[in-house]
Design a protein around this motif. Structure first.
Motif, PDB file in Angstrom:
ATOM      1  N   ALA A 176      35.709  28.521  37.685  1.00 52.73           N
ATOM      2  CA  ALA A 176      34.479  28.509  38.484  1.00 52.73           C
ATOM      3  C   ALA A 176      34.271  27.147  39.128  1.00 52.73           C
ATOM      4  CB  ALA A 176      33.283  28.886  37.620  1.00 52.73           C
ATOM      5  N   ALA A 177      35.369  26.436  39.372  1.00 55.35           N
ATOM      6  CA  ALA A 177      35.241  25.139  40.032  1.00 55.35           C
ATOM      7  C   ALA A 177      34.644  25.300  41.416  1.00 55.35           C
ATOM      8  CB  ALA A 177      36.603  24.455  40.127  1.00 55.35           C
ATOM      9  N   LEU A 178      35.020  26.380  42.091  1.00 54.40           N
ATOM     10  CA  LEU A 178      34.432  26.731  43.388  1.00 54.40           C
ATOM     11  C   LEU A 178      33.679  28.038  43.172  1.00 54.40           C
ATOM     12  CD1 LEU A 178      37.450  25.561  45.517  1.00 54.40           C
ATOM     13  CD2 LEU A 178      35.156  24.571  45.526  1.00 54.40           C
ATOM     14  N   ASN A 179      34.020  29.129  43.817  1.00 55.15           N
ATOM     15  CA  ASN A 179      33.367  30.383  43.478  1.00 55.15           C
ATOM     16  C   ASN A 179      33.879  30.893  42.137  1.00 55.15           C
ATOM     17  OD1 ASN A 179      31.728  30.738  45.919  1.00 55.15           O
ATOM     18  ND2 ASN A 179      33.696  30.909  46.967  1.00 55.15           N
ATOM     19  N   ASP A 180      33.166  31.855  41.581  1.00 60.64           N
ATOM     20  CA  ASP A 180      33.513  32.388  40.264  1.00 60.64           C
ATOM     21  C   ASP A 180      34.705  33.323  40.411  1.00 60.64           C
ATOM     22  OD1 ASP A 180      33.484  32.989  37.623  1.00 60.64           O
ATOM     23  OD2 ASP A 180      31.561  34.035  37.610  1.00 60.64           O
ATOM     24  N   TYR A 181      35.879  32.877  39.989  1.00 64.08           N
ATOM     25  CA  TYR A 181      37.127  33.612  40.200  1.00 64.08           C
ATOM     26  C   TYR A 181      37.736  34.107  38.898  1.00 64.08           C
ATOM     27  CZ  TYR A 181      38.458  33.227  45.120  1.00 64.08           C
ATOM     28  OH  TYR A 181      38.543  33.397  46.479  1.00 64.08           O
ATOM     29  N   ALA A 182      38.277  35.326  38.964  1.00 65.26           N
ATOM     30  CA  ALA A 182      39.225  35.813  37.971  1.00 65.26           C
ATOM     31  C   ALA A 182      40.537  36.069  38.699  1.00 65.26           C
ATOM     32  CB  ALA A 182      38.725  37.086  37.309  1.00 65.26           C
ATOM     33  N   VAL A 183      41.616  35.534  38.170  1.00 67.13           N
ATOM     34  CA  VAL A 183      42.932  35.679  38.788  1.00 67.13           C
ATOM     35  C   VAL A 183      43.807  36.493  37.841  1.00 67.13           C
ATOM     36  CG1 VAL A 183      44.950  34.499  39.708  1.00 67.13           C
ATOM     37  CG2 VAL A 183      42.674  33.453  39.943  1.00 67.13           C
ATOM     38  N   VAL A 184      44.229  37.661  38.302  1.00 69.64           N
ATOM     39  CA  VAL A 184      45.087  38.540  37.508  1.00 69.64           C
ATOM     40  C   VAL A 184      46.531  38.282  37.895  1.00 69.64           C
ATOM     41  CG1 VAL A 184      45.681  40.922  36.963  1.00 69.64           C
ATOM     42  CG2 VAL A 184      43.286  40.294  37.334  1.00 69.64           C
ATOM     43  N   LEU A 185      47.365  38.021  36.897  1.00 66.47           N
ATOM     44  CA  LEU A 185      48.785  37.825  37.142  1.00 66.47           C
ATOM     45  C   LEU A 185      49.511  39.155  36.975  1.00 66.47           C
ATOM     46  CD1 LEU A 185      49.476  34.421  35.334  1.00 66.47           C
ATOM     47  CD2 LEU A 185      48.687  34.854  37.667  1.00 66.47           C
ATOM     48  N   ASP A 186      50.254  39.537  37.976  1.00 65.27           N
ATOM     49  CA  ASP A 186      50.945  40.816  38.080  1.00 65.27           C
ATOM     50  C   ASP A 186      49.976  41.846  38.665  1.00 65.27           C
ATOM     51  OD1 ASP A 186      53.010  42.618  38.020  1.00 65.27           O
ATOM     52  OD2 ASP A 186      53.517  42.265  35.928  1.00 65.27           O
ATOM     53  N   SER A 187      50.443  43.026  38.927  1.00 65.39           N
ATOM     54  CA  SER A 187      49.638  44.030  39.613  1.00 65.39           C
ATOM     55  C   SER A 187      48.540  44.560  38.699  1.00 65.39           C
ATOM     56  CB  SER A 187      50.536  45.185  40.070  1.00 65.39           C
ATOM     57  OG  SER A 187      51.197  45.753  38.950  1.00 65.39           O
ATOM     58  N   LEU A 188      47.532  45.174  39.308  1.00 66.18           N
ATOM     59  CA  LEU A 188      46.464  45.804  38.543  1.00 66.18           C
ATOM     60  C   LEU A 188      46.978  47.069  37.859  1.00 66.18           C
ATOM     61  CD1 LEU A 188      43.488  45.545  41.061  1.00 66.18           C
ATOM     62  CD2 LEU A 188      43.882  44.129  39.037  1.00 66.18           C
ATOM     63  N   GLN A 196      36.825  47.835  40.932  1.00 61.98           N
ATOM     64  CA  GLN A 196      36.571  48.047  39.511  1.00 61.98           C
ATOM     65  C   GLN A 196      37.003  46.833  38.695  1.00 61.98           C
ATOM     66  OE1 GLN A 196      38.881  51.659  39.165  1.00 61.98           O
ATOM     67  NE2 GLN A 196      37.053  52.974  39.203  1.00 61.98           N
ATOM     68  N   ALA A 197      38.145  46.259  39.045  1.00 61.69           N
ATOM     69  CA  ALA A 197      38.627  45.080  38.332  1.00 61.69           C
ATOM     70  C   ALA A 197      37.711  43.890  38.569  1.00 61.69           C
ATOM     71  CB  ALA A 197      40.050  44.751  38.774  1.00 61.69           C
ATOM     72  N   ARG A 198      37.259  43.701  39.800  1.00 58.84           N
ATOM     73  CA  ARG A 198      36.355  42.582  40.113  1.00 58.84           C
ATOM     74  C   ARG A 198      35.071  42.680  39.300  1.00 58.84           C
ATOM     75  NH1 ARG A 198      32.111  40.933  43.645  1.00 58.84           N
ATOM     76  NH2 ARG A 198      31.602  43.132  44.016  1.00 58.84           N
ATOM     77  N   ARG A 199      34.488  43.866  39.274  1.00 63.97           N
ATOM     78  CA  ARG A 199      33.239  44.041  38.531  1.00 63.97           C
ATOM     79  C   ARG A 199      33.449  43.873  37.029  1.00 63.97           C
ATOM     80  NH1 ARG A 199      28.770  46.841  40.857  1.00 63.97           N
ATOM     81  NH2 ARG A 199      28.948  46.900  43.129  1.00 63.97           N
ATOM     82  N   LEU A 206      27.875  38.849  45.099  1.00 70.67           N
ATOM     83  CA  LEU A 206      28.594  38.481  46.326  1.00 70.67           C
ATOM     84  C   LEU A 206      29.493  37.270  46.112  1.00 70.67           C
ATOM     85  CD1 LEU A 206      25.784  38.891  49.022  1.00 70.67           C
ATOM     86  CD2 LEU A 206      27.493  40.560  48.279  1.00 70.67           C
ATOM     87  N   GLY A 207      29.166  36.429  45.146  1.00 73.06           N
ATOM     88  CA  GLY A 207      29.981  35.247  44.880  1.00 73.06           C
ATOM     89  C   GLY A 207      31.081  35.475  43.864  1.00 73.06           C
ATOM     90  N   ALA A 208      31.183  36.704  43.329  1.00 70.82           N
ATOM     91  CA  ALA A 208      32.203  37.025  42.331  1.00 70.82           C
ATOM     92  C   ALA A 208      33.500  37.414  43.033  1.00 70.82           C
ATOM     93  CB  ALA A 208      31.725  38.150  41.421  1.00 70.82           C
ATOM     94  N   VAL A 223      49.704  36.881  47.007  1.00 68.06           N
ATOM     95  CA  VAL A 223      48.338  36.916  46.505  1.00 68.06           C
ATOM     96  C   VAL A 223      47.466  37.744  47.442  1.00 68.06           C
ATOM     97  CG1 VAL A 223      47.764  34.737  47.675  1.00 68.06           C
ATOM     98  CG2 VAL A 223      46.350  35.533  45.772  1.00 68.06           C
ATOM     99  N   ALA A 224      46.579  38.524  46.862  1.00 71.84           N
ATOM    100  CA  ALA A 224      45.552  39.254  47.605  1.00 71.84           C
ATOM    101  C   ALA A 224      44.202  38.881  47.019  1.00 71.84           C
ATOM    102  CB  ALA A 224      45.781  40.756  47.523  1.00 71.84           C
ATOM    103  N   PHE A 225      43.241  38.620  47.893  1.00 75.87           N
ATOM    104  CA  PHE A 225      41.900  38.220  47.478  1.00 75.87           C
ATOM    105  C   PHE A 225      40.922  39.364  47.747  1.00 75.87           C
ATOM    106  CE2 PHE A 225      44.078  34.258  48.380  1.00 75.87           C
ATOM    107  CZ  PHE A 225      43.710  33.449  47.307  1.00 75.87           C
ATOM    108  N   TYR A 226      39.996  39.565  46.800  1.00 73.38           N
ATOM    109  CA  TYR A 226      39.019  40.641  46.916  1.00 73.38           C
ATOM    110  C   TYR A 226      37.620  40.093  46.653  1.00 73.38           C
ATOM    111  CZ  TYR A 226      43.292  43.361  46.267  1.00 73.38           C
ATOM    112  OH  TYR A 226      44.563  43.875  46.388  1.00 73.38           O
ATOM    113  N   ASN A 227      36.667  40.568  47.457  1.00 71.66           N
ATOM    114  CA  ASN A 227      35.281  40.199  47.253  1.00 71.66           C
ATOM    115  C   ASN A 227      34.413  41.456  47.338  1.00 71.66           C
ATOM    116  OD1 ASN A 227      35.020  40.699  50.071  1.00 71.66           O
ATOM    117  ND2 ASN A 227      35.611  38.591  50.503  1.00 71.66           N
ATOM    118  N   ALA A 228      33.100  41.270  47.422  1.00 71.58           N
ATOM    119  CA  ALA A 228      32.191  42.419  47.404  1.00 71.58           C
ATOM    120  C   ALA A 228      32.388  43.323  48.617  1.00 71.58           C
ATOM    121  CB  ALA A 228      30.743  41.945  47.322  1.00 71.58           C
ATOM    122  N   ASP A 229      32.955  42.796  49.701  1.00 69.26           N
ATOM    123  CA  ASP A 229      33.197  43.591  50.903  1.00 69.26           C
ATOM    124  C   ASP A 229      34.546  44.295  50.883  1.00 69.26           C
ATOM    125  OD1 ASP A 229      30.773  42.985  52.058  1.00 69.26           O
ATOM    126  OD2 ASP A 229      31.535  41.182  53.035  1.00 69.26           O
ATOM    127  N   GLY A 230      35.350  44.037  49.866  1.00 71.70           N
ATOM    128  CA  GLY A 230      36.678  44.633  49.807  1.00 71.70           C
ATOM    129  C   GLY A 230      37.755  43.567  49.885  1.00 71.70           C
TER     130      GLY A 230
END
Length: 306
Positions: A176-188, A196-199, A206-208, A223-230
């Motif tokens: 959470a140094a910048l936005n609150d991030y969870a980084v998953v290594l390997d595919s979901l 579902q994974a983000r939540r 919106l900041g998750a 890498v692929a990034f996901y936010n509340a908009d997709g």
């Protein structure tokens, strides 16, 4: 409809809202002197972020009272030609605050490198420092310089907090140094979509943020990034910086992104880019050079950025 002003505390930022209407969709009415403009950032000619800048030099950057958000949200959304949208930048006499907006939710204070570049372009000097006020009462110092419409910036951040965890058989790194991030290594997992994974891992706000890093047999990690908009349409500066911070402190992430570069998808195709450098000072604070971006400003009239 009678307007009531209540104060939501978002970190050290006070956000007014009309309690009798859905959160985050009230009409915009800056009730003190303000200059308003639309902004668009571009990297290599590709549109990255659209948003709105509100300059109120008589206010503190974290004082959002007298601002309502319906038309702001609509104007900040802009066209669908960019990787990210919906940012509102509030510039005050002592720095700036960035908010993420959505028609379905209340605005949230966030970190955004592209929005910060717009602050640098509009700041009174061509180079210097700007204080950014972020979520949870945090702040960052941004050193910037401008040449025409091009903005260079270095972010100076307090010591980070990074953790490693396991979820559904995958390694998860949180920061959470910048936005609150969870980084998953390997595919979901096959039965879990990105939202579902983000939540599950970070929450619905919106900041998750969620990032999924996949390492192919050869070549750079993807890498692929996901936010509340997709799915993010590129790679946010703060997202790449978060990966760099985690790699700086986590041997697991460093081994996963062994060459320090990642690939990500955009409308223009796949891009390979190095993670930004992370310089750790003796006291633990970090300096991170962000990519140079072009910032274009447009007039705001009739409730729309032109």
């Amino acid at each position: 409809m009678e307007h009531q002003t209540a104060a939501d505390s978002i970190g050290n930022v006070h956000l007014p809202y009309n309690s009798s209407t859905p959160r985050g969709i009230e009409p915009m009415l800056p009730q003190s002197a303000a200059d308003i403009s639309g902004f668009l950032t571009r990297v290599g000619g590709s549109a990255r972020t659209r948003g709105l800048v509100i300059e109120r030099p008589t206010r503190c950057a974290s004082d959002l009272t007298d601002l309502d958000f319906m038309e702001c949200t609509s104007a900040a959304a802009g066209q669908g030609d960019c990787a990210a949208h919906g940012k509102i930048v509030h510039i005050g006499r002592n720095g700036a605050t960035v908010l993420q907006t959505s028609p379905e939710a209340a605005p949230e204070v966030v970190w955004c490198g592209n929005a910060a570049a717009a602050v640098g372009l509009l700041w009174k000097d061509k180079s210097g420092y700007v204080k950014l006020y972020g979520p949870a009462g945090k702040s960052a110092l941004v050193s910037f310089s401008t040449t025409g419409t091009m903005v260079n910036q270095d972010w100076i951040l307090p010591p980070p907090e990074c953790t490693e965890d396991a979820w559904r058989g995958r390694a998860v790194l949180r920061c959470a140094a910048l936005n609150d991030y969870a980084v998953v290594l390997d595919s979901l997992p096959d039965d879990v979509n990105p939202e579902q994974a983000r939540r599950a891992l970070v929450g619905p706000g919106l900041g998750a943020k969620l990032a999924v890093v996949v390492r192919p047999p050869d070549g750079a990690a993807h890498v692929a990034f996901y936010n509340a908009d997709g799915t993010h349409g590129a790679a946010p500066m703060t997202g790449l910086a978060t990966l760099a911070i985690i790699a700086r402190f986590s041997p697991l992430m460093a081994s996963f992104i062994s060459d320090g570069t990642v690939t990500y998808q955009t409308k223009a195709g796949s891009i390979t880019a190095p993670l930004p450098a992370v310089y750790v000072e003796p006291g633990g604070s970090m300096t991170i050079p962000m990519p140079t971006v072009e910032v274009l400003l447009s007039p705001f009239a009739g409730g729309r950025a032109q």
